[in-house]
Design a protein around this motif. Structure first.
Motif, PDB file in Angstrom:
ATOM      1  N   UNK A  23       0.867  -1.172   0.019  1.00 21.40           N
ATOM      2  CA  UNK A  23       0.114   0.117   0.084  1.00 21.40           C
ATOM      3  C   UNK A  23       0.738   1.287   0.005  1.00 21.40           C
ATOM      4  N   UNK A  24       2.168   1.089   0.403  1.00 24.00           N
ATOM      5  CA  UNK A  24       2.898   2.391   0.407  1.00 24.00           C
ATOM      6  C   UNK A  24       3.723   2.445  -0.945  1.00 24.00           C
ATOM      7  N   UNK A  25       3.503   1.428  -1.864  1.00 23.72           N
ATOM      8  CA  UNK A  25       4.682   1.523  -2.883  1.00 23.72           C
ATOM      9  C   UNK A  25       3.652   1.934  -3.957  1.00 23.72           C
ATOM     10  N   UNK A  26       4.303   2.442  -5.150  1.00 21.39           N
ATOM     11  CA  UNK A  26       3.694   2.756  -6.427  1.00 21.39           C
ATOM     12  C   UNK A  26       2.519   1.942  -6.766  1.00 21.39           C
ATOM     13  N   UNK A  27       1.273   2.515  -7.144  1.00 17.43           N
ATOM     14  CA  UNK A  27       0.253   1.741  -7.833  1.00 17.43           C
ATOM     15  C   UNK A  27       0.764   1.253  -9.105  1.00 17.43           C
ATOM     16  N   UNK A  28       0.153  -0.122  -9.288  1.00 15.31           N
ATOM     17  CA  UNK A  28       0.469  -0.924 -10.515  1.00 15.31           C
ATOM     18  C   UNK A  28      -0.368  -0.536 -11.541  1.00 15.31           C
ATOM     19  N   UNK A  29       0.212  -0.426 -12.928  1.00 17.44           N
ATOM     20  CA  UNK A  29      -0.569  -0.021 -14.129  1.00 17.44           C
ATOM     21  C   UNK A  29      -1.414  -1.323 -14.331  1.00 17.44           C
ATOM     22  N   UNK A  30      -0.809  -2.210 -14.598  1.00 18.81           N
ATOM     23  CA  UNK A  30      -1.612  -3.838 -14.729  1.00 18.81           C
ATOM     24  C   UNK A  30      -1.173  -4.411 -13.529  1.00 18.81           C
ATOM     25  N   UNK A  31      -2.228  -4.553 -12.545  1.00 21.83           N
ATOM     26  CA  UNK A  31      -1.740  -5.395 -11.421  1.00 21.83           C
ATOM     27  C   UNK A  31      -1.869  -6.755 -11.689  1.00 21.83           C
ATOM     28  N   UNK A  32      -2.656  -7.266 -12.773  1.00 20.52           N
ATOM     29  CA  UNK A  32      -2.639  -8.687 -12.976  1.00 20.52           C
ATOM     30  C   UNK A  32      -1.434  -9.430 -13.193  1.00 20.52           C
ATOM     31  N   UNK A  33      -0.228  -8.557 -13.555  1.00 22.27           N
ATOM     32  CA  UNK A  33       0.872  -9.198 -13.761  1.00 22.27           C
ATOM     33  C   UNK A  33       1.986  -8.991 -12.708  1.00 22.27           C
ATOM     34  N   UNK A  34       1.569  -8.358 -11.458  1.00 21.87           N
ATOM     35  CA  UNK A  34       2.277  -8.338 -10.410  1.00 21.87           C
ATOM     36  C   UNK A  34       3.318  -7.302 -10.289  1.00 21.87           C
ATOM     37  N   UNK A  35       3.966  -7.241  -9.050  1.00 17.99           N
ATOM     38  CA  UNK A  35       4.937  -6.299  -8.819  1.00 17.99           C
ATOM     39  C   UNK A  35       6.352  -6.610  -9.498  1.00 17.99           C
ATOM     40  N   UNK A  36       6.480  -7.937  -9.414  1.00 11.55           N
ATOM     41  CA  UNK A  36       7.824  -8.300 -10.035  1.00 11.55           C
ATOM     42  C   UNK A  36       8.173  -7.908 -11.732  1.00 11.55           C
ATOM     43  N   UNK A  37       7.093  -8.411 -12.283  1.00  7.73           N
ATOM     44  CA  UNK A  37       6.930  -8.099 -13.667  1.00  7.73           C
ATOM     45  C   UNK A  37       7.265  -6.563 -13.879  1.00  7.73           C
ATOM     46  N   UNK A  38       6.381  -5.606 -13.054  1.00  4.71           N
ATOM     47  CA  UNK A  38       6.769  -4.240 -13.213  1.00  4.71           C
ATOM     48  C   UNK A  38       8.006  -3.812 -12.959  1.00  4.71           C
ATOM     49  N   UNK A  39       8.644  -4.256 -12.035  1.00  8.04           N
ATOM     50  CA  UNK A  39      10.002  -3.997 -11.515  1.00  8.04           C
ATOM     51  C   UNK A  39      10.846  -4.455 -12.805  1.00  8.04           C
ATOM     52  N   UNK A  40      10.701  -5.597 -13.426  1.00  8.95           N
ATOM     53  CA  UNK A  40      11.309  -5.969 -14.428  1.00  8.95           C
ATOM     54  C   UNK A  40      11.228  -4.888 -15.645  1.00  8.95           C
ATOM     55  N   UNK A  41      10.169  -4.359 -15.977  1.00  9.79           N
ATOM     56  CA  UNK A  41       9.904  -3.443 -16.861  1.00  9.79           C
ATOM     57  C   UNK A  41      10.394  -1.976 -16.653  1.00  9.79           C
ATOM     58  N   UNK A  42      10.565  -1.786 -15.203  1.00  9.23           N
ATOM     59  CA  UNK A  42      11.461  -0.434 -14.826  1.00  9.23           C
ATOM     60  C   UNK A  42      12.928  -0.720 -15.093  1.00  9.23           C
ATOM     61  N   UNK A  43      13.421  -1.709 -14.686  1.00 10.88           N
ATOM     62  CA  UNK A  43      14.749  -2.088 -15.053  1.00 10.88           C
ATOM     63  C   UNK A  43      14.992  -2.130 -16.460  1.00 10.88           C
ATOM     64  N   UNK A  44      14.131  -2.336 -17.306  1.00 12.21           N
ATOM     65  CA  UNK A  44      14.431  -2.532 -18.532  1.00 12.21           C
ATOM     66  C   UNK A  44      14.327  -1.022 -19.310  1.00 12.21           C
ATOM     67  N   UNK A  45      13.602  -0.045 -18.624  1.00  9.23           N
ATOM     68  CA  UNK A  45      13.650   1.225 -19.118  1.00  9.23           C
ATOM     69  C   UNK A  45      15.128   1.816 -18.797  1.00  9.23           C
ATOM     70  N   UNK A  46      15.914   1.109 -17.910  1.00  8.43           N
ATOM     71  CA  UNK A  46      16.902   2.052 -17.497  1.00  8.43           C
ATOM     72  C   UNK A  46      18.167   1.651 -18.209  1.00  8.43           C
ATOM     73  N   UNK A  47      17.904   0.423 -18.918  1.00  5.68           N
ATOM     74  CA  UNK A  47      18.989  -0.112 -19.715  1.00  5.68           C
ATOM     75  C   UNK A  47      19.238   0.869 -21.015  1.00  5.68           C
ATOM     76  N   UNK A  48      20.814   1.313 -20.907  1.00  2.85           N
ATOM     77  CA  UNK A  48      21.116   2.210 -21.943  1.00  2.85           C
ATOM     78  C   UNK A  48      21.292   1.599 -23.537  1.00  2.85           C
ATOM     79  N   UNK A  49      21.794   0.561 -23.479  1.00  7.60           N
ATOM     80  CA  UNK A  49      21.859  -0.200 -24.817  1.00  7.60           C
ATOM     81  C   UNK A  49      20.699  -0.469 -25.460  1.00  7.60           C
ATOM     82  N   UNK A  50      20.124  -0.173 -26.835  1.00 10.39           N
ATOM     83  CA  UNK A  50      18.990  -0.733 -27.378  1.00 10.39           C
ATOM     84  C   UNK A  50      18.936  -2.140 -27.508  1.00 10.39           C
TER      85      UNK A  50
END
Length: 195
Positions: free
Chosen positions: A6-33
């Motif tokens: 409840x203290x964390x950021x709200x999930x856009x698509x909660x059916x995938x869960x918080x771990x998938x959202x963390x993977x997506x956030x990590x993917x956004x931070x990768x520099x190499x295309x």
């Protein structure tokens, strides 16, 4: 101290869960295309494991759409298919054209009004007389649903003449409509116990 969901950021698509959202956030931070693209393919495979029906070829584009939505439409990779854009989610549906059939005797309904117009167009004869009587009896039943205390035949005849614009006129002295009895549902009382 524990981090509660409840203290964390709200999930856009909660059916995938918080771990998938963390993977997506990590993917956004990768520099190499190229590395980012490989990471996105891995994420889509993980999403497909959660929802096997989306792994089929005809539904696979939904996984890529969901990935794009979860990234906030910021993911810049080589997509294998056309993906959804932010503007596509903001489109409004077409306005539904509701019929504007308003008239002052709504208790009879639009179908009764249409039947009255049809009966008024019929040529004089026994078929028309039969149709008019059926309509008048039906109108009496519909009026009894609104007014269960009783309805005078003269009221039905007046409404019929008004709705038909004077093309159907019945004389209350010559014509009698059926008598309908309104039956109330049985009263709910305590059930007797069987001995």
């Amino acid at each position: 101290m524990l981090n509660y969901n409840t203290n964390l950021k709200q999930l856009t698509l909660p059916e995938y869960g918080r771990n998938i959202q963390r993977m997506v956030d990590h993917c956004l931070e990768i520099e190499d295309r190229e590395e980012r693209t490989r990471c996105a393919h891995t994420i889509v495979r993980a999403m497909g494991n959660l929802f096997p029906e989306l792994r089929q070829e005809e539904n696979r584009h939904k996984l890529w759409d969901h990935l794009m939505i979860m990234s906030g439409f910021n993911l810049d990779i080589d997509f294998p298919c056309e993906v959804i854009q932010a503007a596509d989610l903001k489109t409004e549906p077409d306005v539904v054209p509701y019929p504007q059939n308003r008239f002052n005797m709504r208790q009879y309904g639009i179908l009764t009004r249409r039947m009255i117009d049809e009966a008024a167009e019929m040529p004089e004869g026994p078929a028309r007389d039969e149709a008019v009587m059926l309509l008048a009896n039906n109108m009496k039943k519909q009026m009894l649903a609104v007014n269960p205390d009783g309805v005078e035949d003269a009221k039905i005849f007046a409404d019929l003449a008004e709705l038909s614009a004077g093309r159907i006129v019945l004389n209350p002295a010559d014509t009698r409509l059926c008598e309908f009895k309104v039956e109330l549902p049985p009263a709910k009382g305590k059930k007797k116990k069987k001995k």
